[in-house]
Design an enzyme around this catalytic site. Structure first.
Site, PDB file in Angstrom:
ATOM      1  N   GLY A  16      22.202 -14.453  -4.654  1.00 11.50           N
ATOM      2  CA  GLY A  16      23.194 -14.450  -3.573  1.00 11.50           C
ATOM      3  C   GLY A  16      22.781 -13.638  -2.357  1.00 11.50           C
ATOM      4  O   GLY A  16      23.458 -13.675  -1.324  1.00 11.50           O
ATOM      5  N   VAL A  17      21.677 -12.898  -2.450  1.00  6.35           N
ATOM      6  CA  VAL A  17      21.221 -12.096  -1.305  1.00  6.35           C
ATOM      7  C   VAL A  17      20.623 -13.020  -0.240  1.00  6.35           C
ATOM      8  O   VAL A  17      19.852 -13.924  -0.558  1.00  6.35           O
ATOM      9  CB  VAL A  17      20.173 -11.053  -1.772  1.00  6.35           C
ATOM     10  CG1 VAL A  17      19.469 -10.403  -0.591  1.00  6.35           C
ATOM     11  CG2 VAL A  17      20.832 -10.003  -2.653  1.00  6.35           C
ATOM     12  N   MET A  19      18.196 -13.776   2.952  1.00 10.76           N
ATOM     13  CA  MET A  19      16.903 -13.294   3.456  1.00 10.76           C
ATOM     14  C   MET A  19      16.487 -14.142   4.651  1.00 10.76           C
ATOM     15  O   MET A  19      16.536 -15.373   4.569  1.00 10.76           O
ATOM     16  CB  MET A  19      15.872 -13.430   2.320  1.00 10.76           C
ATOM     17  CG  MET A  19      14.464 -13.057   2.696  1.00 10.76           C
ATOM     18  SD  MET A  19      13.411 -13.016   1.203  1.00 10.76           S
ATOM     19  CE  MET A  19      11.874 -12.474   1.949  1.00 10.76           C
ATOM     20  N   PRO A  20      16.068 -13.517   5.759  1.00  6.79           N
ATOM     21  CA  PRO A  20      15.574 -14.314   6.889  1.00  6.79           C
ATOM     22  C   PRO A  20      14.371 -15.144   6.457  1.00  6.79           C
ATOM     23  O   PRO A  20      13.525 -14.657   5.690  1.00  6.79           O
ATOM     24  CB  PRO A  20      15.149 -13.257   7.921  1.00  6.79           C
ATOM     25  CG  PRO A  20      15.839 -11.994   7.514  1.00  6.79           C
ATOM     26  CD  PRO A  20      15.979 -12.070   6.024  1.00  6.79           C
ATOM     27  N   GLY A  23       9.760 -13.670   8.820  1.00  8.96           N
ATOM     28  CA  GLY A  23       9.659 -12.217   8.883  1.00  8.96           C
ATOM     29  C   GLY A  23       8.333 -11.804   9.482  1.00  8.96           C
ATOM     30  O   GLY A  23       7.582 -12.639  10.010  1.00  8.96           O
ATOM     31  N   GLY A  25       4.857  -9.360   8.742  1.00 10.18           N
ATOM     32  CA  GLY A  25       4.082  -8.553   7.800  1.00 10.18           C
ATOM     33  C   GLY A  25       3.265  -7.495   8.524  1.00 10.18           C
ATOM     34  O   GLY A  25       2.641  -7.782   9.546  1.00 10.18           O
ATOM     35  N   TYR A  55      -0.385  -0.748   1.708  1.00  5.81           N
ATOM     36  CA  TYR A  55      -0.691  -0.777   3.146  1.00  5.81           C
ATOM     37  C   TYR A  55      -0.695   0.635   3.753  1.00  5.81           C
ATOM     38  O   TYR A  55      -1.118   0.828   4.878  1.00  5.81           O
ATOM     39  CB  TYR A  55       0.318  -1.632   3.932  1.00  5.81           C
ATOM     40  CG  TYR A  55       0.418  -3.089   3.536  1.00  5.81           C
ATOM     41  CD1 TYR A  55      -0.498  -3.675   2.674  1.00  5.81           C
ATOM     42  CD2 TYR A  55       1.439  -3.889   4.038  1.00  5.81           C
ATOM     43  CE1 TYR A  55      -0.387  -5.010   2.310  1.00  5.81           C
ATOM     44  CE2 TYR A  55       1.551  -5.227   3.689  1.00  5.81           C
ATOM     45  CZ  TYR A  55       0.634  -5.779   2.813  1.00  5.81           C
ATOM     46  OH  TYR A  55       0.761  -7.099   2.473  1.00  5.81           O
ATOM     47  N   HIS A 109       2.720  -6.459  -6.512  1.00  8.39           N
ATOM     48  CA  HIS A 109       1.772  -6.941  -5.490  1.00  8.39           C
ATOM     49  C   HIS A 109       0.760  -7.958  -6.029  1.00  8.39           C
ATOM     50  O   HIS A 109       0.470  -8.957  -5.403  1.00  8.39           O
ATOM     51  CB  HIS A 109       1.042  -5.741  -4.881  1.00  8.39           C
ATOM     52  CG  HIS A 109       0.552  -5.961  -3.484  1.00  8.39           C
ATOM     53  ND1 HIS A 109       0.441  -4.949  -2.575  1.00  8.39           N
ATOM     54  CD2 HIS A 109       0.146  -7.072  -2.829  1.00  8.39           C
ATOM     55  CE1 HIS A 109      -0.016  -5.435  -1.425  1.00  8.39           C
ATOM     56  NE2 HIS A 109      -0.207  -6.720  -1.564  1.00  8.39           N
TER      57      HIS A 109
END
Ligand code: NAD
Length: 270
Positions: A16-17, A19-20, A23, A25, A55, A109
């Protein structure tokens, strides 16, 4: 600045979240430049920022989160962890560096060590309200199956190398059945194989009076693939967000589908 809902498309993850679908990176953004870089990216209209413990620039992302006027609830922050027995400790450190009470999406990752144990820790963090959604990155075959068969919370996304030369068509279908979104890392293949000068893509771009980059992103998001392109050029940052108001005709979609070579351009994880 327009409200993000006026120009951005969102996907609803399996819990239900929202998210665009586009995005940004921050791979290879130098730690000392990350705060200003992310503030610029937010100013361009991005709300989804994709970082990773590896990163080494989470702290800069956190400084930008602290400094921006954009409410935390409008931001969508992804980070990625590596499997190890101290993953909970590393998550606490990420929360601190990111200067936030919760992370929107945490991915493992890549396959390494006891990933199921790591995934169980991520599940605990979801239950504790410190992570909103969890998923994987660079998980294929048995490693992917192990998590999906044994998890209590289904991964929301799997972030994989995906672009016109490596479209992961089989995964697109498999993930749709499982309710997992495919998220494309290096949606331009990091510019390899002269993707931006490709004559087929250039021809299609000309037809729609768009750039090759916009055609690529439009093609991917039309398949409900989340994309996280990167450009340090402010005009291109904006160009890569301006991808929602045109639709490729079926023949052009088919032409791009036929460009799939079914092979990685990176070979990092094979
Ligand atoms: P990318 O495919 O986004 O390509 C970036 C290159 O495209 C840059 O050289 C940039 O100058 C160029 N470019 C961007 N927009 C352009 C435009 N409109 N016109 C012309 N050129 C343009 O490759 P990337 O940066 O390697 O990947 C994007 C993000 O994916 C990373 O920042 C990172 O967040 C994520 N990523 C994740 C993994 C993983 O293992 N999960 C691996 C690699 C990258």
């Amino acid at each position: 600045m327009k409200g993000v809902r006026e120009f951005m498309k969102f996907v609803t993850l399996n819990n239900g979240v929202e998210m665009p679908i586009v995005g940004y990176g921050v791979y290879r953004v130098a730690p000392e430049e990350t705060k200003d870089h992310v503030l610029e990216v937010l100013d361009a209209g991005y709300r989804l920022i994709d970082t990773a413990q590896q990163y080494r620039n989470e702290a800069g992302v956190g400084e930008a989160i602290a400094e921006t006027d954009i409410p935390r609830g409008e931001l969508f922050i992804t980070t990625k962890v590596m499997s190890n027995e101290r993953v909970a400790e590393s998550l606490e450190a990420s929360l601190e560096r990111l200067q936030t009470d919760y992370i929107d999406l945490v991915l493992i990752h890549w396959v390494m060590g006891d990933d199921l144990a790591t995934y169980r820790v991520l599940e605990d963090y979801v239950r504790a309200g410190k992570i909103r959604a969890i998923g994987l990155s660079n998980f294929y075959g048995d490693a992917f199956d192990e998590i999906v068969s044994n998890c209590e919370i289904m991964p929301a996304v799997n972030q994989q190398e995906t672009h016109v030369f490596y479209q992961n068509k089989d995964l697109q279908e498999q993930y749709k059945e499982l309710g997992i979104y495919l998220e494309a890392w290096a949606p331009f293949g990091a510019g390899r194989e002269n993707m931006f000068e490709n004559p087929i893509l250039a021809g299609i771009a000309e037809k729609y009076d768009r750039s090759v980059a916009q055609v690529i992103l439009n093609f991917l998001i039309s398949k409900d693939i989340i994309v996280i392109p990167k450009s340090s050029n402010p005009d291109r940052m904006r160009e890569n967000l301006d991808v929602f108001d045109f639709e490729l005709e079926a023949e052009d979609v088919q032409t791009i589908e036929a460009m799939d070579r079914g092979e990685s351009l990176f070979d990092w994880f094979s």
